[in-house]
Each structure stands twice: as structure tokens, then as C-alpha cells.
Scaffold this motif. Structure first.
Motif, PDB file in Angstrom:
ATOM      1  N   CYS A  99      -2.516  67.736  34.294  1.00  0.00           N
ATOM      2  CA  CYS A  99      -1.457  68.641  34.734  1.00  0.00           C
ATOM      3  C   CYS A  99      -2.022  69.980  35.194  1.00  0.00           C
ATOM      4  O   CYS A  99      -1.508  70.598  36.139  1.00  0.00           O
ATOM      5  CB  CYS A  99      -0.434  68.844  33.623  1.00  0.00           C
ATOM      6  N   VAL A 100      -3.094  70.426  34.538  1.00  0.00           N
ATOM      7  CA  VAL A 100      -3.729  71.688  34.930  1.00  0.00           C
ATOM      8  C   VAL A 100      -4.326  71.557  36.333  1.00  0.00           C
ATOM      9  O   VAL A 100      -4.199  72.456  37.164  1.00  0.00           O
ATOM     10  CB  VAL A 100      -4.811  72.094  33.913  1.00  0.00           C
ATOM     11  N   GLY A 101      -4.960  70.412  36.595  1.00  0.00           N
ATOM     12  CA  GLY A 101      -5.505  70.171  37.922  1.00  0.00           C
ATOM     13  C   GLY A 101      -4.428  70.061  38.977  1.00  0.00           C
ATOM     14  O   GLY A 101      -4.652  70.413  40.143  1.00  0.00           O
ATOM     15  N   ALA A 102      -3.250  69.588  38.582  1.00  0.00           N
ATOM     16  CA  ALA A 102      -2.155  69.414  39.537  1.00  0.00           C
ATOM     17  C   ALA A 102      -1.443  70.724  39.849  1.00  0.00           C
ATOM     18  O   ALA A 102      -0.837  70.862  40.910  1.00  0.00           O
ATOM     19  CB  ALA A 102      -1.139  68.410  38.983  1.00  0.00           C
ATOM     20  N   CYS A 103      -1.508  71.692  38.942  1.00  0.00           N
ATOM     21  CA  CYS A 103      -0.788  72.958  39.115  1.00  0.00           C
ATOM     22  C   CYS A 103      -1.651  73.938  39.902  1.00  0.00           C
ATOM     23  O   CYS A 103      -2.665  74.423  39.400  1.00  0.00           O
ATOM     24  CB  CYS A 103      -0.431  73.544  37.747  1.00  0.00           C
ATOM     25  N   ASN A 104      -1.235  74.239  41.127  1.00  0.00           N
ATOM     26  CA  ASN A 104      -2.047  75.136  41.953  1.00  0.00           C
ATOM     27  C   ASN A 104      -1.549  76.580  41.955  1.00  0.00           C
ATOM     28  O   ASN A 104      -2.004  77.398  42.750  1.00  0.00           O
ATOM     29  CB  ASN A 104      -2.155  74.615  43.390  1.00  0.00           C
ATOM     30  N   VAL A 105      -0.620  76.889  41.059  1.00  0.00           N
ATOM     31  CA  VAL A 105      -0.128  78.269  40.974  1.00  0.00           C
ATOM     32  C   VAL A 105      -0.502  78.930  39.647  1.00  0.00           C
ATOM     33  O   VAL A 105      -0.029  80.006  39.314  1.00  0.00           O
ATOM     34  CB  VAL A 105       1.404  78.334  41.174  1.00  0.00           C
ATOM     35  N   ARG A 106      -1.336  78.259  38.850  1.00  0.00           N
ATOM     36  CA  ARG A 106      -1.868  78.796  37.583  1.00  0.00           C
ATOM     37  C   ARG A 106      -0.802  78.947  36.506  1.00  0.00           C
ATOM     38  O   ARG A 106      -0.962  79.743  35.573  1.00  0.00           O
ATOM     39  CB  ARG A 106      -2.566  80.145  37.811  1.00  0.00           C
ATOM     40  N   ALA A 107       0.282  78.177  36.616  1.00  0.00           N
ATOM     41  CA  ALA A 107       1.286  78.213  35.553  1.00  0.00           C
ATOM     42  C   ALA A 107       0.789  77.463  34.323  1.00  0.00           C
ATOM     43  O   ALA A 107       1.017  77.887  33.188  1.00  0.00           O
ATOM     44  CB  ALA A 107       2.598  77.616  36.044  1.00  0.00           C
ATOM     45  N   LEU A 108       0.124  76.332  34.542  1.00  0.00           N
ATOM     46  CA  LEU A 108      -0.483  75.555  33.463  1.00  0.00           C
ATOM     47  C   LEU A 108      -1.983  75.833  33.457  1.00  0.00           C
ATOM     48  O   LEU A 108      -2.651  75.703  34.489  1.00  0.00           O
ATOM     49  CB  LEU A 108      -0.236  74.058  33.661  1.00  0.00           C
ATOM     50  N   THR A 109      -2.511  76.212  32.294  1.00  0.00           N
ATOM     51  CA  THR A 109      -3.922  76.556  32.197  1.00  0.00           C
ATOM     52  C   THR A 109      -4.542  75.955  30.934  1.00  0.00           C
ATOM     53  O   THR A 109      -3.863  75.759  29.922  1.00  0.00           O
ATOM     54  CB  THR A 109      -4.124  78.080  32.176  1.00  0.00           C
ATOM     55  N   SER A 137      -6.508  74.418  23.817  1.00  0.00           N
ATOM     56  CA  SER A 137      -5.058  74.417  23.996  1.00  0.00           C
ATOM     57  C   SER A 137      -4.681  74.306  25.467  1.00  0.00           C
ATOM     58  O   SER A 137      -5.454  74.648  26.365  1.00  0.00           O
ATOM     59  CB  SER A 137      -4.436  75.687  23.403  1.00  0.00           C
ATOM     60  N   LEU A 138      -3.476  73.822  25.690  1.00  0.00           N
ATOM     61  CA  LEU A 138      -2.834  73.785  26.999  1.00  0.00           C
ATOM     62  C   LEU A 138      -1.702  74.799  26.955  1.00  0.00           C
ATOM     63  O   LEU A 138      -0.866  74.747  26.052  1.00  0.00           O
ATOM     64  CB  LEU A 138      -2.288  72.384  27.274  1.00  0.00           C
ATOM     65  N   ARG A 139      -1.705  75.726  27.930  1.00  0.00           N
ATOM     66  CA  ARG A 139      -0.703  76.787  27.894  1.00  0.00           C
ATOM     67  C   ARG A 139       0.100  76.826  29.184  1.00  0.00           C
ATOM     68  O   ARG A 139      -0.360  76.406  30.244  1.00  0.00           O
ATOM     69  CB  ARG A 139      -1.379  78.148  27.658  1.00  0.00           C
ATOM     70  N   LEU A 140       1.311  77.358  29.068  1.00  0.00           N
ATOM     71  CA  LEU A 140       2.229  77.434  30.200  1.00  0.00           C
ATOM     72  C   LEU A 140       2.806  78.835  30.306  1.00  0.00           C
ATOM     73  O   LEU A 140       3.279  79.396  29.326  1.00  0.00           O
ATOM     74  CB  LEU A 140       3.374  76.427  30.015  1.00  0.00           C
ATOM     75  N   ASN A 141       2.772  79.383  31.533  1.00  0.00           N
ATOM     76  CA  ASN A 141       3.500  80.605  31.844  1.00  0.00           C
ATOM     77  C   ASN A 141       4.674  80.196  32.725  1.00  0.00           C
ATOM     78  O   ASN A 141       4.519  79.983  33.936  1.00  0.00           O
ATOM     79  CB  ASN A 141       2.602  81.606  32.557  1.00  0.00           C
ATOM     80  N   SER A 142       5.831  80.078  32.145  1.00  0.00           N
ATOM     81  CA  SER A 142       7.005  79.564  32.855  1.00  0.00           C
ATOM     82  C   SER A 142       7.425  80.456  34.012  1.00  0.00           C
ATOM     83  O   SER A 142       7.979  79.975  35.005  1.00  0.00           O
ATOM     84  CB  SER A 142       8.178  79.412  31.881  1.00  0.00           C
ATOM     85  N   SER A 143       7.153  81.739  33.918  1.00  0.00           N
ATOM     86  CA  SER A 143       7.653  82.670  34.923  1.00  0.00           C
ATOM     87  C   SER A 143       7.010  82.491  36.288  1.00  0.00           C
ATOM     88  O   SER A 143       7.573  82.927  37.296  1.00  0.00           O
ATOM     89  CB  SER A 143       7.448  84.119  34.456  1.00  0.00           C
ATOM     90  N   ILE A 169       1.485  78.346  24.072  1.00  0.00           N
ATOM     91  CA  ILE A 169       0.723  77.148  23.731  1.00  0.00           C
ATOM     92  C   ILE A 169       1.672  75.954  23.688  1.00  0.00           C
ATOM     93  O   ILE A 169       2.615  75.922  22.901  1.00  0.00           O
ATOM     94  CB  ILE A 169      -0.005  77.310  22.384  1.00  0.00           C
ATOM     95  N   MET A 170       1.422  74.976  24.549  1.00  0.00           N
ATOM     96  CA  MET A 170       2.277  73.801  24.630  1.00  0.00           C
ATOM     97  C   MET A 170       1.695  72.609  23.875  1.00  0.00           C
ATOM     98  O   MET A 170       2.424  71.734  23.420  1.00  0.00           O
ATOM     99  CB  MET A 170       2.493  73.415  26.097  1.00  0.00           C
TER     100      MET A 170
END
Length: 360
Positions: free
Chosen positions: A234-244, A251-257, A293-294
Motif C-alpha cells: 500500500c505504501v508503494g501504491a500511495c504516491n501522495v505520501r499519505a501512507l508511509t 509501523s505503517l502510518r496514515l495521514n488522512s488529511s 499508526i495503523m
């Protein structure tokens, strides 16, 4: 192209710029997932800019960096935003004190970062004078007005479609107490700018949920930690740095904003029912703007050399699938718990042992 959500993706997740282009100046090449632009056919309305979720398209006549510098000149003033097509020269309206016109070229290109920058740099509400509101701009105005109503109890952006409406609305605009905020936007992406400004406005409060529209998407991602193996697809799929990914604590983290709710992470995730994208909501509370942290796990140590090489859940997941297939072959079962260096050594040693055993 690195943050375009159509460019070279396996499935079509986005293509909003082509969908809203009134002159077919933007065309989707479905075979390659590339976008083709015809600058001859483009008439500069800017509709593609306002609906681009990641901010990969910018407006050449007034790029974000230029708009930011102009917005700073409106500190303590109220902006009357007028697109070229509304013919500023022929508009005969008396402007109240501290209301200054801001002439722009395209009528459709203003997105959430533009509006929030102008609102907070000026510290005032805005009048947008246009006889047509595009799909993207309409969604953005609705989002921002909801946020300002929740925080300040007033509208932020007033829309006037003719001179009569403009005259009636001009007396209503003015400074909004405690709404002025400025910071250096250089190097930031569209959603990062909007998120930073909205986060400052929210502060430590919980102002509830506001709705985003169909054309400007916001949302959240739910992750079932019990099913997540931290494979980081999912991190590789997210190109806007929301998932890191964060190796310091696995850990896998998400910035929803800054999530565009495109759903590519959900499509890419190999685990069934592990991820779910929730669309259409912005939570006006502090945690929505932070890296939450997700999922988190410990590192698994190779049973042969003791070197950490993968997350525990990933190893256990693979072992649960492969162990029944390798049943009766102790070396192969053990290799499932070995690092990449030890695995071939173990299999090769098994081959040698079997060959020498046959010779004996």
C-alpha cells in the motif's frame, strides 16, 4: 507524472482532468495509462487544475507559488476574485473600503489550497464573482465554507453570479477574527498546503465531520491490523505520501488529511478485507492531520543465524500457507523461517546430505 493518479497505474483510478475538460484538450491513453495534452485546444479555463486530486496539474498563467506571493499582498484586505471572462473593465460597482479586486485568468482553476491560502493570508472572507462555478471549484467552496462555519460561525467564500448579487454581497465580506495565518508553502504539494492550513484552524478542537464532494475527494482508510502483514504494498501504491512506512518501530502510518481516497492502496493490498477506503468525509479534529499508526509488528529473527529479516506476521502468514505443502520435509519447513541468506544454504546442505546418504 510521479504523483498523477492516472499515469501508468494498473487500473484506472482517476481521470478527472480529462472528464471535465470542455474542449477535449486532455485525452486518456488507456493502453499505456498516459495523458495527452493539446495546448492548442486548451482555452485556459483551469477546470483540470481544480479537480486534480494530487495537485500534479498546475496553472501556468498563475502557478501556486505565484498565487501564494500575491495572496500575501492582501493581508488585512478582502479579495474580490474576478476571472477575465467577467470583464473587470466594464464592471461599475463601488467597492467598500479594504475590498480589493484580484483578477485571474481562468474561472475554474481555484482549488482548496488557493482559497485557503488567500483566506488565511488576508484574514478575511472572499467574494468570488463568476457566472459559472465549475464542479471542482463548487466542491471546494462547499468544503471550506463548512469548515469556517464550524470554526468561526460564518461563511468564508461568497459567490456572486451577476453585478446585482455582487452589490448585495460586498457589504457582508470583511475580516474574520483570529483567522490570519501565514507560513512558507515552498516545496509543498497542494493537499499538504490545505492540510497544514486546515490543521492550524482546527487547533486542538474537535469541530466534527464535514462532507467532501464527488469531484474533490477526501476520506480516510481503515486497516484491519489483525490481517495486515506490513508487506507495504500500500505504501508503494500511495504516491501522495499519505501512507508511509516507519522502520524505526516497524509501523505503517496514515495521514488522512492528504489522502485522495483514490482506492489504489485497497486494490493493491494482497490480503482480503484488510483495507477499506471511506470516502466523502473530513474530520475536523487533531488526529486527522497527524500520522496515525495503523499497523505495527515485531521483526522475526532467522532461526538459523538470528538475523531479523521480515515482520513476524508476514513470516507466519507465508508459513501457514506453505507448511502443509512441505509436510514431511523438515528442511523445507524450517527454511520458511530462515532469512534469504540461510534459506539456500539450508536447501543446498539438504541436497548434499541426501546425496551422501544415497552413496552410503
Amino acid at each position: 507524472s510521479s504523483i498523477c493518479q492516472y499515469h501508468e497505474r494498473r487500473e484506472e483510478i482517476c481521470g478527472k482532468c480529462a472528464e471535465v475538460c470542455p474542449t477535449v484538450a486532455i485525452v486518456k491513453e488507456d493502453a499505456t495509462k498516459h495523458l495527452s495534452f493539446s495546448h492548442i485546444d486548451c482555452h485556459g479555463c483551469g477546470g483540470c487544475v481544480s479537480v486534480c486530486p494530487s495537485g500534479s496539474i498546475d496553472y501556468s498563467q498563475m502557478p501556486r507559488s505565484a498565487f501564494y506571493e500575491i495572496a500575501k499582498l492582501y493581508e488585512g484586505k478582502s479579495a474580490l476574485v474576478i476571472p477575465r471572462k467577467m470583464e473587470l473593465e466594464s464592471l461599475h460597482v463601488s467597492l467598500p473600503k479594504n475590498v480589493l479586486p484580484l483578477a485571474i485568468e481562468g474561472e475554474k482553476y481555484l482549488h482548496e489550497a488557493h482559497f485557503m491560502t488567500l483566506l488565511q493570508e488576508s484574514g478575511s472572507s472572499i467574494v468570488f464573482y463568476s457566472d459559472f462555478i465549475s464542479k471542482g471549484t463548487g466542491d471546494v467552496i462547499n468544503i471550506i465554507n463548512q469548515a469556517y462555519e464550524a470554526k468561526y460561525g460564518t461563511k468564508a467564500i461568497y459567490v456572486a453570479k451577476d453585478a446585482h448579487e455582487l452589490e448585495n454581497l460586498l457589504p457582508q465580506v470583511g475580516l474574520i477574527a483570529n483567522s490570519t495565518y501565514g507560513f512558507n508553502e515552498e516545496g509543498m504539494r497542494k493537499r499538504e498546503i490545505f492540510a497544514a492550513r486546515l490543521s492550524w484552524m482546527v487547533g486542538t478542537q474537535n469541530l466534527g465531520i464535514i462532507k467532501s464532494g464527488e469531484h474533490v475527494r477526501y476520506g480516510d482508510v481503515k486497516i484491519d491490523e489483525s490481517k495486515c502483514t506490513l508487506c507495504l504494498s500500500c505504501v508503494g501504491a500511495c504516491n501522495v505520501r499519505a501512507l508511509t512506512a516507519h522502520p524505526e518501530d516497524n509501523s505503517l502510518r496514515l495521514n488522512s488529511s492528504i489522502c485522495t481516497a483514490c482506492g489504489y492502496c485497497e486494490m493493491t493490498c494482497p490480503e482480503k478485507d484488510c483495507m477499506e477506503v471511506v470516502r466523502g468525509e473530513i474530520a475536523l479534529e487533531p488526529s486527522y492531520f497527524t500520522q496515525r499508526i495503523m499497523a505495527k509488528d515485531t521483526l522475526f529473527e532467522c532461526v538459523n543465524c538470528g538475523k531479523p529479516f521480515a515482520t513476524t506476521k508476514a513470516v507466519e502468514r507465508i508459513a501457514s500457507m506453505m507448511a502443509p505443502i512441505f509436510a514431511g520435509d523438515d528442511a523445507k519447513v524450517k527454511s520458511l523461517y530462515c532469512c534469504a541468506d540461510c534459506k539456500p544454504k539450508m536447501m543446498f546442505q539438504q541436497h548434499i546430505d541426501q546425496r551422501e546418504g544415497k552413496r552410503v
